[in-house]
Design an enzyme around this catalytic site. Structure first.
Site, short mmCIF file in Angstrom:
data_model
loop_
_atom_site.label_atom_id
_atom_site.label_comp_id
_atom_site.label_asym_id
_atom_site.label_seq_id
_atom_site.Cartn_x
_atom_site.Cartn_y
_atom_site.Cartn_z
N GLU A 397 0.56 -1.15 0.11
CA GLU A 397 -0.07 0.17 0.05
C GLU A 397 0.77 1.27 -0.03
O GLU A 397 0.51 2.13 -0.68
CB GLU A 397 -0.93 -0.10 1.12
N HIS A 464 -10.72 -6.07 9.53
CA HIS A 464 -11.43 -5.90 8.19
C HIS A 464 -12.87 -5.28 8.37
O HIS A 464 -13.82 -5.66 7.73
CB HIS A 464 -11.75 -7.36 7.73
#
Ligand SMILES: Cc1ncc(C[n+]2csc(CCOP(=O)(O)OP(=O)(O)O)c2C)c(N)n1
Length: 658
Positions: A397, A464
């Site tokens: 990322e 998540h």
């Protein structure tokens, strides 16, 4: 030196010598000025000049170069007027950052230089992005980026080299191995013999070059660069050199054995080259003296220009206005023709129509190409737009966000899909330090949208399910969007892509397939900073966004007697204070519902704003309802207890009784 130099003309050799002298003589002057207290901080590149000068000299002027804190020779070799450099260091208006960032922390499109941010590593990813833009336009240009050997220990180094290798990007990665990272010697920094060996692990060509030999630097790099232009690929170069002064002038050199200085003094790149040119009869003593005199005069003249320049006046308006690039919102009206589609389809449709509209738009993310992304937002995109524009990325990322900054610098728009908003934490540094601050620092925008599938409701646990908008609303320079309905999601995403500023775009994944709506079929936009009043009433103002809006709607459906204004904020930065003010004036009671844990969230800030600005209209204290102060758990019952959905109804009824 002799064999290699035979292929270089006398003009080139003399030009290189002049280019080496300039940063050295500037530094000599700076060291005096530091002692006189006229210059504050200084990172010396003495003894390393052949690298900055050599790399810059083999590049074409329209090829980008990304230097670090010791690379004065890059700036002087690109012929930036010295007074502008001096004004930059002195924080004067004629510099490059309006006094907002110091020393070499600036970029300039005029000279195709992108300076560093303090965190070192992101620089390498910006180079990837710039090189990708060149490659996509099929231009035979290379990009050169510097790092110290210390910063090769950062994850960004690994990520940037890996991405460049996987994507065959024409980036020249230059490691200046000068023996020490602040006080840390190389043996405490890495374990391998030569850093160039790391190239093997990335499947990357690599070379070791004597960084104190300008002729070797120039001739070898010249050849490597030509090859990279013809056949785009990355190359890792380890320049062996030595840091002849302290990390910065105040930090001293006590921790470095004296023998090392003596050993490297003999290898000083300027003395060595001077000896060689003299021996070859290319440079006479008089010529040398004359060159130095001319450069010193130039330095003195320009230093005087900077000294005579008036200092900056602090101006509040200018400061606030420069955080974002001015952007005139372009309105595209929604069509009357609609289709009933889900939230996820609306995102996908907006993205697709934006792709058709902007030829220079690309999307990058993990598994987003043939696989269509973790949530299938980009399903079918590869067939429609090709793999160049729909790019699967390695799991990295940080460097993908930095690459997005580089793409923007080199005229591309990009959308970065985080597989889950939670993973923005590994891309956090470039979002909050690079994208967010770039316009304020040196006037360069960052045309990037980061898509953030977020939120709870599916029992996905602490990594998540987070809704982490507060990490970003805190940071000036970012815009933050958080739609609750399919039609808003599509129009706001189109606006986010049009806006040249960095936008963090939250998509609640529990809404993806649970919420459908009649969504205009055409390409349309919705302005930022306009909340949506989705229910009108008189007794209370409910403010929320994302999934919270739907929880509030459910609560109102279950309690038909409650007459409430329900405000869906839609964008969190900018915020629509006026809609809130008007509603509070009418209802005199406010509850703010947020999915995130309470502390430091939007609800707290809005509550404070309402108390400060609407106190006289309030009949009750502003109420905040949010998740509890724990990470988010995975089991259904624990998740339900964590979230404020159940508590909201109770708190609303209490508020109405106040
Ligand atoms: C992420 C991060 N950690 C720590 C620092 C503090 N710091 C600035 S420069 C530096 C040493 C860098 O060493 P190296 O990369 O070898 O470059 P050199 O200074 O030797 O040219 C350190 C530790 C920083 N700027 N950023």
């Amino acid at each position: 030196m002799e064999v290699q130099s035979q292929i270089l003309s006398q003009d080139i050799l003399l030009d290189l010598y002049k280019k080496l002298l300039k940063p050295r003589l500037i530094e000599e002057k700076m060291l005096i000025l530091i002692r006189q207290g006229k210059v504050s901080k200084w990172f010396s590149g003495m003894g390393q000049e052949a690298i900055a000068v050599g790399v810059t000299s083999i590049l074409h002027n329209d090829e980008y170069i990304l230097p670090m804190h010791r690379n004065l020779g890059v700036f002087t070799s690109r012929n930036i007027p010295l007074s502008r450099l001096f004004s930059q260091w002195q924080g004067k208006p004629n510099g490059f950052t309006k006094g907002r960032d110091r020393s070499f922390h600036f970029g300039t499109q005029e000279f195709n230089i992108v300076g560093m941010i303090s965190h070192l590593g992101p620089q390498l990813g910006i180079a990837d992005g710039i090189a990708l833009a060149h490659k996509l336009r099929k231009e035979n240009k290379i990009t050169a980026v510097f790092t110290g050997e210390g910063a090769t220990s950062e994850g960004d180094f690994h990520e940037a080299l890996n991405v460049a290798a996987v994507w065959d990007l024409p980036v020249m990665f230059i490691i200046e191995n000068n023996g020490y990272g602040l006080s840390t010697p190389t043996r405490e920094q890495y374990k391998c013999e030569n850093l160039a060996d790391k190239g093997i692990g990335y499947g990357m060509e690599s070379h070791i070059i004597d960084g104190n030999n300008i002729v070797e630097v120039y001739t070898k790099l010249h050849e490597i660069a030509e090859d990279m232009r013809q056949n785009p690929h990355p190359v890792l170069i380890e320049m062996k050199t030595f840091r002849m002064r302290g990390h910065e002038e105040a930090s001293g050199t006590k921790y470095i054995p004296q023998e090392l200085f003596e050993e490297w003094k003999i290898k000083d790149p300027i003395t060595r080259f001077n000896n060689y040119l003299t021996e070859m009869g290319i440079l006479s003593e008089e010529q040398d003296a004359q060159l130095k005199k001319e450069i010193k005069e130039e330095i003195d003249t320009h230093w005087k220009i900077t000294q005579d320049e008036a200092g900056l006046e602090a101006n509040l308006e200018t400061e606030l206005n420069d955080v974002y690039k001015p952007y005139e919102y372009q309105h595209f009206e929604a069509s009357t023709e609609t289709k009933n589609i889900r939230f996820i389809d609306a995102i996908s449709e907006g993205l697709k129509q934006s792709f058709e509209r902007h030829e220079n738009l690309i999307i990058m993310g993990q598994d987003i190409a043939e696989y269509g992304g973790a949530f299938k937002v980009t399903e079918g995109f590869v067939d429609a737009f090709g793999k160049e524009r729909v790019r699967n990325t390695p799991i990295c990322e940080s460097i993908i966000v930095s690459s997005a900054a580089g793409l923007s610098i080199n005229k591309y728009k990009s959308v970065v899909e985080m597989q889950f908003a939670d993973f923005a934490s590994t891309g956090f540094n470039p979002i909050v330090n690079l994208l967010a601050k770039q316009h304020y620092r040196w006037g360069e925008h960052a045309d990037v949208v980061v898509r953030m599938p977020c939120g709870a409701g599916s029992g996905a646990g602490p990594f998540h399910s987070q809704t982490n908008e507060a990490w970003f609303t805190k940071t000036p320079g970012l815009k933050v969007v958080y739609p609750a309905f399919p039609a808003d999601a599509k129009g706001l995403l189109n606006t986010a892509i049009n806006d040249p500023n960095p936008v963090i775009f939250f998509e609640h994944k529990n809404l993806y397939r649970s919420k459908s709506q009649d969504v205009p079929a055409n390409y349309y936009t919705i302005p930022f900073g306009q909340a949506s009043l989705i229910k009108e009433g008189n007794d209370v103002t409910i403010i929320s966004y994302g999934a919270g809006v739907h929880w509030a709607l459910d609560t109102l459906t279950n309690n038909p007697s409650i007459s409430a204004d329900l405000i869906d904020l839609r964008t969190l930065q900018p915020l629509d204070y006026e809609t809130i003010r008007k509603s509070v004036q009418k209802t005199n009671r406010v509850v703010i519902l947020q999915e995130d844990s309470m502390f430091g969230g939007i609800a707290s800030d809005l509550s404070a704003w309402i108390m400060e600005n609407c106190f006289e209209y309030l009949d009750a204290p502003v109420k905040r309802v949010a998740s509890i102060e724990t990470p988010i758990p995975f089991m259904d019952n624990l998740e339900a207890q964590y979230l404020p959905k159940e508590r909201f109804e109770k708190e609303l009824l209490v508020l109405l009784q106040f």
